[in-house]
Design a protein around this motif. Structure first.
Motif, PDB file in Angstrom:
ATOM      1  N   GLU A  17       0.863  -1.185   0.000  1.00 31.35           N
ATOM      2  CA  GLU A  17       0.000   0.000   0.000  1.00 31.35           C
ATOM      3  C   GLU A  17       0.895   1.229   0.000  1.00 31.35           C
ATOM      4  OE1 GLU A  17      -3.090  -0.619  -0.235  1.00 31.35           O
ATOM      5  OE2 GLU A  17      -3.744  -2.261   1.055  1.00 31.35           O
ATOM      6  N   SER A  19       0.888   5.079   0.696  1.00 31.96           N
ATOM      7  CA  SER A  19      -0.051   5.969   1.383  1.00 31.96           C
ATOM      8  C   SER A  19       0.648   7.217   1.901  1.00 31.96           C
ATOM      9  CB  SER A  19      -0.713   5.216   2.545  1.00 31.96           C
ATOM     10  OG  SER A  19      -1.694   5.998   3.180  1.00 31.96           O
ATOM     11  N   SER A  21      -0.325  10.972   4.302  1.00 35.87           N
ATOM     12  CA  SER A  21      -1.297  11.624   5.179  1.00 35.87           C
ATOM     13  C   SER A  21      -0.689  12.904   5.741  1.00 35.87           C
ATOM     14  CB  SER A  21      -1.682  10.680   6.328  1.00 35.87           C
ATOM     15  OG  SER A  21      -2.521  11.317   7.273  1.00 35.87           O
ATOM     16  N   ASN A  30      -6.233  13.809   6.322  1.00 32.35           N
ATOM     17  CA  ASN A  30      -6.564  12.929   5.198  1.00 32.35           C
ATOM     18  C   ASN A  30      -5.756  11.649   5.310  1.00 32.35           C
ATOM     19  OD1 ASN A  30      -3.944  13.632   4.253  1.00 32.35           O
ATOM     20  ND2 ASN A  30      -4.791  15.380   3.139  1.00 32.35           N
ATOM     21  N   ASN A  31      -6.092  10.697   4.458  1.00 29.67           N
ATOM     22  CA  ASN A  31      -5.405   9.405   4.457  1.00 29.67           C
ATOM     23  C   ASN A  31      -5.521   8.849   3.039  1.00 29.67           C
ATOM     24  OD1 ASN A  31      -4.125   7.075   5.558  1.00 29.67           O
ATOM     25  ND2 ASN A  31      -6.115   6.064   5.700  1.00 29.67           N
ATOM     26  N   VAL A  33      -4.556   6.553  -0.042  1.00 27.87           N
ATOM     27  CA  VAL A  33      -3.985   5.214  -0.213  1.00 27.87           C
ATOM     28  C   VAL A  33      -4.100   4.766  -1.674  1.00 27.87           C
ATOM     29  CG1 VAL A  33      -4.046   2.797   0.507  1.00 27.87           C
ATOM     30  CG2 VAL A  33      -4.660   4.600   2.146  1.00 27.87           C
ATOM     31  N   THR A  35      -3.718   1.343  -3.683  1.00 31.10           N
ATOM     32  CA  THR A  35      -3.601  -0.103  -3.505  1.00 31.10           C
ATOM     33  C   THR A  35      -3.019  -0.734  -4.759  1.00 31.10           C
ATOM     34  OG1 THR A  35      -5.514  -0.100  -2.037  1.00 31.10           O
ATOM     35  CG2 THR A  35      -4.878  -2.209  -2.975  1.00 31.10           C
ATOM     36  N   LYS A 300     -11.426   2.506  13.014  1.00 34.69           N
ATOM     37  CA  LYS A 300     -12.193   2.423  11.773  1.00 34.69           C
ATOM     38  C   LYS A 300     -11.435   1.547  10.780  1.00 34.69           C
ATOM     39  CE  LYS A 300     -14.391   6.997  11.908  1.00 34.69           C
ATOM     40  NZ  LYS A 300     -14.415   8.334  11.259  1.00 34.69           N
ATOM     41  N   GLU A 302     -10.508   1.882   7.725  1.00 32.17           N
ATOM     42  CA  GLU A 302      -9.437   2.494   6.928  1.00 32.17           C
ATOM     43  C   GLU A 302      -8.141   2.647   7.711  1.00 32.17           C
ATOM     44  OE1 GLU A 302      -9.556   6.805   6.070  1.00 32.17           O
ATOM     45  OE2 GLU A 302     -11.473   6.805   7.124  1.00 32.17           O
ATOM     46  N   TYR A 303      -8.222   2.609   9.045  1.00 28.42           N
ATOM     47  CA  TYR A 303      -7.026   2.721   9.872  1.00 28.42           C
ATOM     48  C   TYR A 303      -6.559   1.370  10.416  1.00 28.42           C
ATOM     49  CZ  TYR A 303      -8.229   7.661   9.666  1.00 28.42           C
ATOM     50  OH  TYR A 303      -8.544   8.927   9.229  1.00 28.42           O
ATOM     51  N   THR A 305      -6.001  -1.441   8.170  1.00 30.18           N
ATOM     52  CA  THR A 305      -5.030  -1.891   7.175  1.00 30.18           C
ATOM     53  C   THR A 305      -3.866  -0.896   7.118  1.00 30.18           C
ATOM     54  OG1 THR A 305      -6.353  -0.776   5.494  1.00 30.18           O
ATOM     55  CG2 THR A 305      -6.725  -3.131   5.784  1.00 30.18           C
ATOM     56  N   ASN A 307      -1.738   2.091   6.411  1.00 31.65           N
ATOM     57  CA  ASN A 307      -2.145   3.428   5.982  1.00 31.65           C
ATOM     58  C   ASN A 307      -1.233   4.472   6.601  1.00 31.65           C
ATOM     59  OD1 ASN A 307      -3.699   4.859   8.478  1.00 31.65           O
ATOM     60  ND2 ASN A 307      -3.952   2.638   8.575  1.00 31.65           N
TER      61      ASN A 307
END
Length: 337
Positions: A17, A19, A21, A30-31, A33, A35, A300, A302-303, A305, A307
Protein backbone atom coordinates in the motif's frame (compact mmCIF):
# COMPACT_ATOMS: atom_id res chain seq x y z
CA UNK A 1 -5.96 26.69 10.91
CA UNK A 2 -3.51 29.21 12.27
CA UNK A 3 -0.11 30.32 11.09
CA UNK A 4 1.66 28.45 13.91
CA UNK A 5 0.12 25.06 13.15
CA UNK A 6 2.51 22.13 12.87
CA UNK A 7 1.80 20.19 9.67
CA UNK A 8 3.49 16.79 9.35
CA UNK A 9 3.50 14.78 6.13
CA UNK A 10 3.59 11.01 6.75
CA UNK A 11 4.51 8.31 4.23
CA UNK A 12 3.74 4.58 4.47
CA UNK A 13 5.36 2.11 2.04
CA UNK A 14 6.11 -1.01 4.08
CA UNK A 15 4.35 -3.58 1.90
CA UNK A 16 1.87 -3.18 -0.97
CA UNK A 17 0.00 0.00 0.00
CA UNK A 18 1.41 3.40 -0.96
CA UNK A 19 -0.05 5.97 1.38
CA UNK A 20 0.40 9.59 2.47
CA UNK A 21 -1.30 11.62 5.18
CA UNK A 22 -1.10 15.12 6.62
CA UNK A 23 -1.66 15.71 10.33
CA UNK A 24 -1.96 19.10 12.06
CA UNK A 25 -1.61 19.38 15.84
CA UNK A 26 -2.86 15.82 16.38
CA UNK A 27 -5.73 15.90 13.86
CA UNK A 28 -5.40 13.66 10.80
CA UNK A 29 -6.62 15.69 7.81
CA UNK A 30 -6.56 12.93 5.20
CA UNK A 31 -5.41 9.40 4.46
CA UNK A 32 -4.62 8.85 0.77
CA UNK A 33 -3.98 5.21 -0.21
CA UNK A 34 -3.00 3.66 -3.55
CA UNK A 35 -3.60 -0.10 -3.51
CA UNK A 36 -1.51 -2.41 -5.70
CA UNK A 37 -3.54 -4.99 -7.64
CA UNK A 38 -0.53 -6.38 -9.53
CA UNK A 39 0.06 -9.11 -6.90
CA UNK A 40 -3.30 -10.88 -7.20
CA UNK A 41 -2.32 -13.15 -10.09
CA UNK A 42 0.79 -14.31 -8.19
CA UNK A 43 -1.09 -15.37 -5.04
CA UNK A 44 0.91 -13.07 -2.78
CA UNK A 45 2.99 -9.90 -2.64
CA UNK A 46 5.99 -9.90 -5.01
CA UNK A 47 8.62 -7.62 -3.36
CA UNK A 48 10.20 -6.35 -6.61
CA UNK A 49 6.81 -5.48 -8.12
CA UNK A 50 5.76 -3.80 -4.87
CA UNK A 51 8.78 -1.48 -4.80
CA UNK A 52 8.29 -0.53 -8.46
CA UNK A 53 4.63 0.29 -7.83
CA UNK A 54 5.62 2.47 -4.85
CA UNK A 55 7.92 4.46 -7.14
CA UNK A 56 5.02 5.09 -9.52
CA UNK A 57 2.43 5.87 -6.84
CA UNK A 58 4.33 7.87 -4.23
CA UNK A 59 4.53 11.34 -5.83
CA UNK A 60 0.84 11.40 -6.93
CA UNK A 61 -0.24 10.18 -3.47
CA UNK A 62 1.87 12.83 -1.68
CA UNK A 63 0.58 15.56 -4.02
CA UNK A 64 -3.02 14.54 -3.27
CA UNK A 65 -2.39 14.53 0.49
CA UNK A 66 -0.82 18.00 0.46
CA UNK A 67 -3.46 19.48 -1.89
CA UNK A 68 -6.45 18.04 -0.05
CA UNK A 69 -5.01 19.36 3.24
CA UNK A 70 -5.10 22.84 1.70
CA UNK A 71 -1.42 23.55 2.30
CA UNK A 72 1.86 23.79 0.38
CA UNK A 73 5.13 21.95 0.98
CA UNK A 74 6.51 25.20 2.44
CA UNK A 75 4.12 24.85 5.39
CA UNK A 76 5.38 21.44 6.48
CA UNK A 77 7.03 21.24 9.90
CA UNK A 78 8.37 17.69 9.45
CA UNK A 79 8.32 14.63 7.20
CA UNK A 80 7.62 11.19 8.68
CA UNK A 81 8.12 7.75 7.16
CA UNK A 82 7.85 4.07 8.01
CA UNK A 83 11.32 2.78 8.83
CA UNK A 84 10.19 -0.82 9.38
CA UNK A 85 9.31 -3.58 9.69
CA UNK A 86 8.42 -4.42 6.09
CA UNK A 87 9.77 -5.29 2.66
CA UNK A 88 13.22 -3.74 2.26
CA UNK A 89 12.70 -2.49 -1.31
CA UNK A 90 9.32 -0.98 -0.49
CA UNK A 91 10.61 0.71 2.66
CA UNK A 92 13.58 2.12 0.75
CA UNK A 93 11.29 4.01 -1.63
CA UNK A 94 9.51 5.78 1.22
CA UNK A 95 12.68 6.43 3.26
CA UNK A 96 14.53 7.90 0.25
CA UNK A 97 11.64 10.20 -0.67
CA UNK A 98 11.20 11.41 2.92
CA UNK A 99 14.91 12.12 3.28
CA UNK A 100 15.04 14.10 0.05
CA UNK A 101 11.98 16.18 0.92
CA UNK A 102 13.10 16.90 4.49
CA UNK A 103 16.60 17.83 3.31
CA UNK A 104 15.29 20.08 0.54
CA UNK A 105 12.91 21.87 2.94
CA UNK A 106 15.37 21.88 5.86
CA UNK A 107 12.79 20.36 8.22
CA UNK A 108 13.03 17.46 10.70
CA UNK A 109 12.80 13.83 9.65
CA UNK A 110 10.76 11.42 11.81
CA UNK A 111 11.10 7.63 11.60
CA UNK A 112 8.11 5.54 12.67
CA UNK A 113 7.85 1.91 13.74
CA UNK A 114 5.01 0.42 11.67
CA UNK A 115 3.83 -1.78 14.56
CA UNK A 116 3.73 1.12 17.03
CA UNK A 117 1.74 3.06 14.44
CA UNK A 118 -0.90 0.32 14.22
CA UNK A 119 -1.41 0.71 17.96
CA UNK A 120 -1.48 4.52 17.88
CA UNK A 121 -4.18 4.40 15.19
CA UNK A 122 -6.55 4.17 18.17
CA UNK A 123 -5.85 7.84 18.91
CA UNK A 124 -7.01 9.16 15.53
CA UNK A 125 -10.70 9.14 16.49
CA UNK A 126 -12.80 8.78 19.63
CA UNK A 127 -13.24 6.72 21.72
CA UNK A 128 -9.59 6.40 22.73
CA UNK A 129 -8.17 3.78 25.13
CA UNK A 130 -6.76 4.82 28.49
CA UNK A 131 -3.25 3.87 29.62
CA UNK A 132 -2.22 1.23 30.34
CA UNK A 133 -3.96 -1.00 27.81
CA UNK A 134 -3.26 -4.29 26.06
CA UNK A 135 -3.28 -4.28 22.28
CA UNK A 136 -3.63 -7.39 20.13
CA UNK A 137 -1.99 -6.49 16.82
CA UNK A 138 -3.03 -8.85 14.03
CA UNK A 139 -1.92 -8.44 10.43
CA UNK A 140 -0.58 -10.36 7.45
CA UNK A 141 2.96 -10.17 8.77
CA UNK A 142 2.64 -9.85 12.54
CA UNK A 143 0.69 -11.16 15.52
CA UNK A 144 1.65 -9.53 18.81
CA UNK A 145 0.35 -8.79 22.28
CA UNK A 146 1.63 -5.43 23.50
CA UNK A 147 1.32 -3.71 26.87
CA UNK A 148 0.92 -0.02 26.02
CA UNK A 149 2.02 2.20 28.92
CA UNK A 150 2.14 5.54 27.07
CA UNK A 151 2.16 6.91 23.52
CA UNK A 152 5.80 6.00 22.99
CA UNK A 153 6.29 3.42 25.76
CA UNK A 154 5.26 -0.10 24.74
CA UNK A 155 6.31 -3.61 25.77
CA UNK A 156 5.82 -6.71 23.65
CA UNK A 157 4.50 -9.44 25.94
CA UNK A 158 3.69 -12.11 23.35
CA UNK A 159 4.18 -12.82 19.65
CA UNK A 160 3.83 -15.54 17.05
CA UNK A 161 6.69 -17.99 16.76
CA UNK A 162 6.07 -18.67 13.05
CA UNK A 163 3.22 -17.53 10.77
CA UNK A 164 1.16 -14.46 11.59
CA UNK A 165 -2.59 -15.01 11.83
CA UNK A 166 -3.11 -13.08 8.57
CA UNK A 167 -0.73 -15.48 6.82
CA UNK A 168 -2.66 -18.41 8.29
CA UNK A 169 -5.91 -17.02 6.86
CA UNK A 170 -4.37 -16.47 3.42
CA UNK A 171 -2.53 -19.81 3.28
CA UNK A 172 -5.55 -21.88 4.32
CA UNK A 173 -7.67 -19.88 1.86
CA UNK A 174 -5.22 -20.86 -0.87
CA UNK A 175 -5.68 -24.53 0.09
CA UNK A 176 -9.42 -23.98 -0.42
CA UNK A 177 -8.72 -22.65 -3.91
CA UNK A 178 -9.58 -19.05 -3.05
CA UNK A 179 -7.71 -16.16 -4.74
CA UNK A 180 -5.27 -13.83 -2.92
CA UNK A 181 -5.90 -12.18 -0.55
CA UNK A 182 -7.98 -15.04 0.80
CA UNK A 183 -8.49 -13.90 4.40
CA UNK A 184 -11.47 -11.61 3.64
CA UNK A 185 -13.05 -14.38 1.53
CA UNK A 186 -12.85 -16.88 4.40
CA UNK A 187 -14.60 -14.25 6.54
CA UNK A 188 -17.28 -13.84 3.85
CA UNK A 189 -18.01 -17.56 3.41
CA UNK A 190 -17.77 -18.26 7.16
CA UNK A 191 -20.91 -16.19 7.78
CA UNK A 192 -23.00 -18.95 6.17
CA UNK A 193 -21.12 -21.87 7.73
CA UNK A 194 -21.06 -23.95 10.90
CA UNK A 195 -17.90 -23.17 12.93
CA UNK A 196 -18.08 -26.58 14.64
CA UNK A 197 -18.53 -28.61 11.43
CA UNK A 198 -14.85 -29.63 11.27
CA UNK A 199 -12.37 -29.76 14.14
CA UNK A 200 -8.84 -28.43 13.65
CA UNK A 201 -6.11 -28.33 16.33
CA UNK A 202 -5.84 -25.29 18.62
CA UNK A 203 -2.08 -24.82 19.08
CA UNK A 204 -0.99 -23.82 22.60
CA UNK A 205 2.41 -22.18 23.08
CA UNK A 206 4.21 -21.31 26.33
CA UNK A 207 3.49 -17.95 27.93
CA UNK A 208 1.63 -15.46 25.76
CA UNK A 209 3.13 -16.59 22.47
CA UNK A 210 1.27 -17.87 19.39
CA UNK A 211 1.85 -20.44 16.64
CA UNK A 212 -0.26 -20.62 13.48
CA UNK A 213 1.73 -22.91 11.18
CA UNK A 214 0.07 -26.06 12.58
CA UNK A 215 -3.42 -25.28 11.32
CA UNK A 216 -2.15 -24.86 7.75
CA UNK A 217 -0.62 -28.36 7.87
CA UNK A 218 -3.74 -29.83 9.52
CA UNK A 219 -6.02 -28.34 6.86
CA UNK A 220 -3.68 -29.54 4.08
CA UNK A 221 -3.80 -33.19 5.20
CA UNK A 222 -7.50 -33.06 6.06
CA UNK A 223 -8.40 -31.79 2.59
CA UNK A 224 -6.07 -34.31 0.92
CA UNK A 225 -7.86 -37.20 2.64
CA UNK A 226 -11.36 -35.84 2.00
CA UNK A 227 -10.72 -35.07 -1.68
CA UNK A 228 -9.63 -38.67 -2.29
CA UNK A 229 -13.14 -39.79 -1.32
CA UNK A 230 -15.03 -36.83 -2.77
CA UNK A 231 -13.38 -34.57 -5.40
CA UNK A 232 -16.11 -31.97 -4.78
CA UNK A 233 -15.58 -31.88 -1.00
CA UNK A 234 -14.29 -28.29 -0.87
CA UNK A 235 -16.92 -27.00 -3.25
CA UNK A 236 -19.73 -28.67 -1.28
CA UNK A 237 -18.41 -27.63 2.15
CA UNK A 238 -16.78 -24.23 1.52
CA UNK A 239 -18.90 -22.31 4.04
CA UNK A 240 -18.41 -24.89 6.84
CA UNK A 241 -14.68 -25.20 6.10
CA UNK A 242 -14.27 -21.41 6.18
CA UNK A 243 -16.24 -21.11 9.42
CA UNK A 244 -14.29 -23.94 11.09
CA UNK A 245 -10.90 -22.53 10.07
CA UNK A 246 -11.89 -19.02 11.18
CA UNK A 247 -13.25 -20.28 14.52
CA UNK A 248 -9.98 -22.12 15.24
CA UNK A 249 -7.79 -19.10 14.48
CA UNK A 250 -9.97 -16.75 16.53
CA UNK A 251 -10.02 -19.25 19.41
CA UNK A 252 -6.21 -19.18 19.51
CA UNK A 253 -6.19 -15.39 19.50
CA UNK A 254 -8.74 -14.97 22.28
CA UNK A 255 -7.22 -17.59 24.60
CA UNK A 256 -3.92 -15.69 24.86
CA UNK A 257 -5.65 -12.30 24.98
CA UNK A 258 -7.69 -13.44 28.00
CA UNK A 259 -4.53 -14.71 29.66
CA UNK A 260 -2.74 -11.39 29.05
CA UNK A 261 -5.61 -9.33 30.47
CA UNK A 262 -5.72 -11.53 33.58
CA UNK A 263 -1.94 -11.53 34.01
CA UNK A 264 -1.58 -7.74 33.80
CA UNK A 265 -4.89 -6.79 35.45
CA UNK A 266 -5.86 -4.43 32.64
CA UNK A 267 -9.46 -3.93 31.46
CA UNK A 268 -8.64 -1.61 28.55
CA UNK A 269 -8.20 -3.79 25.46
CA UNK A 270 -7.48 -2.72 21.88
CA UNK A 271 -7.28 -4.57 18.56
CA UNK A 272 -5.18 -3.32 15.64
CA UNK A 273 -3.93 -4.42 12.22
CA UNK A 274 -5.59 -5.61 9.03
CA UNK A 275 -7.10 -8.79 10.52
CA UNK A 276 -9.01 -6.65 13.04
CA UNK A 277 -11.37 -5.96 10.12
CA UNK A 278 -12.46 -9.64 10.28
CA UNK A 279 -16.13 -9.68 11.31
CA UNK A 280 -15.82 -13.02 13.11
CA UNK A 281 -12.98 -11.69 15.26
CA UNK A 282 -14.83 -8.45 15.99
CA UNK A 283 -18.02 -10.25 17.01
CA UNK A 284 -16.15 -12.75 19.20
CA UNK A 285 -14.20 -10.03 21.00
CA UNK A 286 -17.30 -7.85 21.41
CA UNK A 287 -18.99 -10.76 23.19
CA UNK A 288 -15.87 -11.54 25.22
CA UNK A 289 -15.48 -7.88 26.28
CA UNK A 290 -19.11 -7.76 27.44
CA UNK A 291 -18.67 -10.99 29.39
CA UNK A 292 -15.32 -10.04 30.97
CA UNK A 293 -16.10 -6.37 31.59
CA UNK A 294 -13.46 -5.00 29.22
CA UNK A 295 -13.51 -1.69 27.41
CA UNK A 296 -12.79 -2.77 23.81
CA UNK A 297 -11.40 -0.46 21.11
CA UNK A 298 -11.09 -1.15 17.36
CA UNK A 299 -10.14 1.60 14.86
CA UNK A 300 -12.19 2.42 11.77
CA UNK A 301 -11.58 0.00 8.90
CA UNK A 302 -9.44 2.49 6.93
CA UNK A 303 -7.03 2.72 9.87
CA UNK A 304 -6.82 -1.06 10.42
CA UNK A 305 -5.03 -1.89 7.17
CA UNK A 306 -1.65 -0.34 6.28
CA UNK A 307 -2.15 3.43 5.98
CA UNK A 308 -0.30 6.71 6.49
CA UNK A 309 -2.90 8.11 8.91
CA UNK A 310 -1.53 5.87 11.64
CA UNK A 311 2.07 6.80 10.67
CA UNK A 312 1.08 10.46 10.98
CA UNK A 313 -0.40 9.92 14.45
CA UNK A 314 2.76 8.17 15.68
CA UNK A 315 4.88 10.93 14.11
CA UNK A 316 2.86 13.60 15.92
CA UNK A 317 3.80 12.20 19.34
CA UNK A 318 7.43 11.79 18.28
CA UNK A 319 7.40 15.41 17.05
CA UNK A 320 6.16 16.60 20.44
CA UNK A 321 8.96 14.60 22.11
CA UNK A 322 11.48 16.00 19.56
CA UNK A 323 12.49 12.46 18.56
CA UNK A 324 13.98 13.24 15.15
CA UNK A 325 16.07 11.03 12.83
CA UNK A 326 19.42 11.81 11.27
CA UNK A 327 19.82 11.70 7.50
CA UNK A 328 21.91 8.52 7.61
CA UNK A 329 18.86 6.52 8.76
CA UNK A 330 18.25 3.28 6.84
CA UNK A 331 15.15 1.05 6.60
CA UNK A 332 14.85 -2.11 8.69
CA UNK A 333 13.08 -5.22 7.43
CA UNK A 334 12.70 -6.40 11.03
CA UNK A 335 12.05 -3.97 13.85
CA UNK A 336 10.99 -4.58 17.45
CA UNK A 337 8.33 -2.57 19.24
Amino acid sequence: MGTNDNFILAIESSCDETSASVIVDGKVLNNIVATQSVHEKYGGVVPELASRAHQENLIPVVQEAVLSAGITLDQLSAVAFTRGPGLMGSLLVGVSFAKALAFARNIPLIEVNHMQAHILAHFIDDPKPKFPFICLTVSGGHTQLVLVKDFLEMEEIGETQDDAVGEAFDKTAKLLGLPYPGGPLIDKYAKDGNPKAFKFPVTRMPGLNYSFSGIKTAVLYFLRDQLKENPKFIEENLADLSASIQWTLIEMLQIKLKEAVKQYGVKEVAIAGGVSANSGLRNTLDELAAKEGWNLYIPKFEYCTDNAGMIAMAAYYKYLAKEFSTFDVTPLAKMKI
